[in-house]
Motif scaffolding. Sequence first.
Motif, PDB file in Angstrom:
ATOM      1  N   ILE A  50       0.868  -1.179   0.000  1.00  0.00           N
ATOM      2  CA  ILE A  50       0.000   0.000   0.000  1.00  0.00           C
ATOM      3  C   ILE A  50       0.902   1.225   0.000  1.00  0.00           C
ATOM      4  N   ASN A  51       0.697   2.105  -0.984  1.00  0.00           N
ATOM      5  CA  ASN A  51       1.502   3.314  -1.117  1.00  0.00           C
ATOM      6  C   ASN A  51       0.721   4.517  -0.609  1.00  0.00           C
ATOM      7  N   ILE A  52       1.390   5.354   0.191  1.00  0.00           N
ATOM      8  CA  ILE A  52       0.777   6.544   0.784  1.00  0.00           C
ATOM      9  C   ILE A  52       1.702   7.725   0.498  1.00  0.00           C
ATOM     10  N   SER A  53       1.132   8.855   0.105  1.00  0.00           N
ATOM     11  CA  SER A  53       1.903  10.081  -0.148  1.00  0.00           C
ATOM     12  C   SER A  53       1.723  11.041   1.014  1.00  0.00           C
ATOM     13  N   LEU A  54       2.846  11.683   1.423  1.00  0.00           N
ATOM     14  CA  LEU A  54       2.834  12.629   2.534  1.00  0.00           C
ATOM     15  C   LEU A  54       3.753  13.790   2.188  1.00  0.00           C
ATOM     16  N   LYS A  55       3.208  14.989   2.271  1.00  0.00           N
ATOM     17  CA  LYS A  55       4.027  16.172   2.017  1.00  0.00           C
ATOM     18  C   LYS A  55       5.007  16.371   3.164  1.00  0.00           C
ATOM     19  N   GLU A  56       6.225  16.762   2.798  1.00  0.00           N
ATOM     20  CA  GLU A  56       7.203  17.053   3.846  1.00  0.00           C
ATOM     21  C   GLU A  56       6.731  18.246   4.668  1.00  0.00           C
ATOM     22  N   ASN A  57       7.200  18.267   5.900  1.00  0.00           N
ATOM     23  CA  ASN A  57       6.867  19.327   6.853  1.00  0.00           C
ATOM     24  C   ASN A  57       5.387  19.307   7.250  1.00  0.00           C
ATOM     25  N   SER A  58       4.695  18.179   6.966  1.00  0.00           N
ATOM     26  CA  SER A  58       3.312  18.079   7.411  1.00  0.00           C
ATOM     27  C   SER A  58       3.273  18.080   8.929  1.00  0.00           C
ATOM     28  N   PRO A  59       2.181  18.604   9.537  1.00  0.00           N
ATOM     29  CA  PRO A  59       2.119  18.680  11.005  1.00  0.00           C
ATOM     30  C   PRO A  59       2.105  17.294  11.639  1.00  0.00           C
ATOM     31  N   VAL A  60       2.665  17.210  12.831  1.00  0.00           N
ATOM     32  CA  VAL A  60       2.715  15.950  13.579  1.00  0.00           C
ATOM     33  C   VAL A  60       1.296  15.545  13.989  1.00  0.00           C
ATOM     34  N   GLY A  61       1.015  14.248  13.905  1.00  0.00           N
ATOM     35  CA  GLY A  61      -0.292  13.743  14.321  1.00  0.00           C
ATOM     36  C   GLY A  61      -1.314  13.722  13.216  1.00  0.00           C
ATOM     37  N   GLY A  62      -0.917  14.050  11.995  1.00  0.00           N
ATOM     38  CA  GLY A  62      -1.859  14.053  10.889  1.00  0.00           C
ATOM     39  C   GLY A  62      -2.259  12.640  10.474  1.00  0.00           C
ATOM     40  N   LEU A  63      -3.517  12.493  10.040  1.00  0.00           N
ATOM     41  CA  LEU A  63      -4.015  11.195   9.591  1.00  0.00           C
ATOM     42  C   LEU A  63      -3.459  10.924   8.193  1.00  0.00           C
ATOM     43  N   LEU A  64      -2.717   9.806   8.074  1.00  0.00           N
ATOM     44  CA  LEU A  64      -2.140   9.445   6.784  1.00  0.00           C
ATOM     45  C   LEU A  64      -3.094   8.599   5.956  1.00  0.00           C
ATOM     46  N   ALA A  65      -3.710   7.598   6.577  1.00  0.00           N
ATOM     47  CA  ALA A  65      -4.607   6.698   5.852  1.00  0.00           C
ATOM     48  C   ALA A  65      -5.358   5.840   6.866  1.00  0.00           C
ATOM     49  N   SER A  66      -6.443   5.261   6.408  1.00  0.00           N
ATOM     50  CA  SER A  66      -7.202   4.301   7.216  1.00  0.00           C
ATOM     51  C   SER A  66      -6.981   2.925   6.595  1.00  0.00           C
TER      52      SER A  66
END
Length: 798
Positions: free
Chosen positions: A451-467
């Motif tokens: 399963i591939n997930i994209s996340l922008k750098e410098n995103s805030p801590v605690g953000g929901l990435l995926a379910s």
Amino acid sequence: MANSARAAWMKALLLLCLWDLCSAQISYSVSEEAKKGTVVGNLAKDLNLNVQELESRMFQLVTGSNSKYFEVNRKSGLLLVNDRIDREELCESKQKCVLNVEAMIHNPHKLYRLEINILDINDNSPVFPDQTFVLEISENVLQGDRVPLKTARDMDIGVNSVKNYKINSNENFSLDVQSAAQQKVSAELVLQKSLDREKESVIRLVLTAVDGGTPPKSGTMQIVINVLDINDNSPIFMKPLYKVKVDENVSVGTKILSVSASDADEGVNSEVSYSIVSDDGDLFFINSVSGDITLKGNLDFEEHPALELIIQAQDKGHSSRKSTCKVLIEVVDVNDNAPEISVTLLMSSVSEDIKPGTDVALITVSDKDSGKNGKVDCKISAPSPFKLQSSYKNYYSLLLNEPLDREQVSQYNITVLANDEGTPSLSGSHVITVHVSDVNDNAPLFPAAVINISLKENSPVGGLLASLTSRDLDIGENALVSYSLIDTESSRVSNLMNINSHTGELYSLKSFDYENTKRLPFKVQATDSGVPPLSSNATINVFILDENDNSPVFLPPYSEPGSVNTENIPYSAEAGYFVAKVRAVDADSGYNALLSYHITEPKGTNLFRIGTSTGEIRTKRRMSDSDLKTHPLIITVSDNGEPSLSTTMSIEVVVVENLDNLQPSLRQVPVKEDNSSNLNLYLLIAIVSVSVIFLLSLIALIAAKCYGTEGGFSRSSVPVVTTHPDGSWSYSKSTQQYDVCFSSDTLKSDVVVFPSPFPPADAELISINEGDTFTRTQTLPSTGKVRRFIILNYLLKS
């Protein structure tokens, strides 16, 4: 004593006959009215069972209609009487009273059939239908004349039934007792001496019925004989015994047969009327004049396979005379009873991992008919993973034949069909519902193994990435899934990520920097709550997306912030004279790392220009006397991000009369210099020669690749020339794929080489013309990464 010996001999003979018939059935005998706790037999010994295992293997009688009369002592293995047994209540007047009881032992299941013969005891006395029987007998009857008497009924059978009749001593009558095979014992009064009404008009006798029990029991009936005068001839039947066969399903009103009697008298004394005087007369009607016997009730072979009627013929004379005959009616069985199915479930639900061959239910099939009409064949009407196994006569076991899978079928409705062999055949059915219980045989499954997930750098801590979700085909606790991260020796992903164990929601525990981490691979495990638990893993790839968070940085010698760098040029410099070259890098990638250079100089001078992509500073024209001797320049380098970030630095260009007295700068590579030294000339020649050779080779490869295709792009295998921040370059013989683009003026333009597979089909190809302008043909993807730029600069003299 003789009767007891004969009963014991018959019991032993019966057991010997049944032993070879079925090893799974044992026959016992017990007397009716036996006391509770009476030993019927030793089951443990007769069934070859270990007494110590009876308790652990739950040896017991299968619940049924007959099991209440008996119980098993698991400590001794004895079969005991548990309740009062009344043979007459269970079997009425049947000659043989047999109770079938099933015993079962567990682990593994095994069924035993017990046949218990209920032995009759003499517990019923003979009973006459009437307490007083009145007879009218003419005084002129002849000696030896017979008068049939009403018979007594005894509920006992065999030797305990009525075996003899007695009459009190008198001088006129004697008693003739008749008994024949398969017929009731009857008695007739026989006149021994002529009657004299004048001496004795009423004769009272006591008839006693005695059974054959030990001790015998008896019953009495008063016989009142009224002596009449005149009529001295009795009617006489054509036959003393009539026999007829009648189907049990004949309709009411059907004529069965006719009886006929004649009287030798004349006149009214010879007129005969018929009547039925036996107990079975309720089912039949006789025409008193014609003697026709018709059916007035329903015949049932299962209740009365044979009936006996006593027909009386009576004349109409004064002191009428009577005679009787017997009519034996054999009821012929007709297939009028459908088979009946009785089911006993051994378990409320069947586990899906149960082994084939395990008993699920006990099935008993019965048919009240006899002969072929009572023979039954039992089967399952539709295909199923279950099958029937005959255990004894009409007893079957429903057992599992194939493995079960609750995820495919959770409930089976099994229709058991029973057909008899009658004509036409009758059938009965019963639906057995078997519920399949779940076992934990399915592990949770993710939608994909990776399963591939994209996340922008410098995103805030605690953000929901995926379910992250998984599916478990089981139910209940076996389908309750929990999620966890899998740490390895090389990485502790639990320090970077957190997953909700119930919902599978994945959260970040830190903010990521694309320049440090571009991909974060780890594994997530889904585990169900079954026993034992099952689990599966999925590989998660978190791709960090680049953001424009780094400003361009100048490379030495212009890298010191706040410093002003000085470059000298001769007053005689021509247009295009090389002043200096600045270089910068950006830690970002893709468009965010695509840099452009710009120059700011004092208003009105407009003496210098800079290559937007190369960073080379050159003169636009020749110097004039009006120009200043010192020109401060502000160089700005900007990336192509959104928003764009930039950095500036200062260069002061000083115009001198002659450069011979100045120290040559390693940073300056002049294009045109009339008074260059021999060393500079040799260096220039060497550089140009290498560049021309490389350029010609590159052009030849591109021409061969691009020949016959549209556009100016092709993919070629060329050596890699890499520039370094300090101004040096290196040559590698390793072959790679490049996309190459040239401007319209090859001799005066720069060459930009993108390593394959960059740029892709939708990339932006950039050609840098002599005027330092960009020509964009396509668009680069925002997430594309420029791996390496190779910029070859050629300065050719005219």
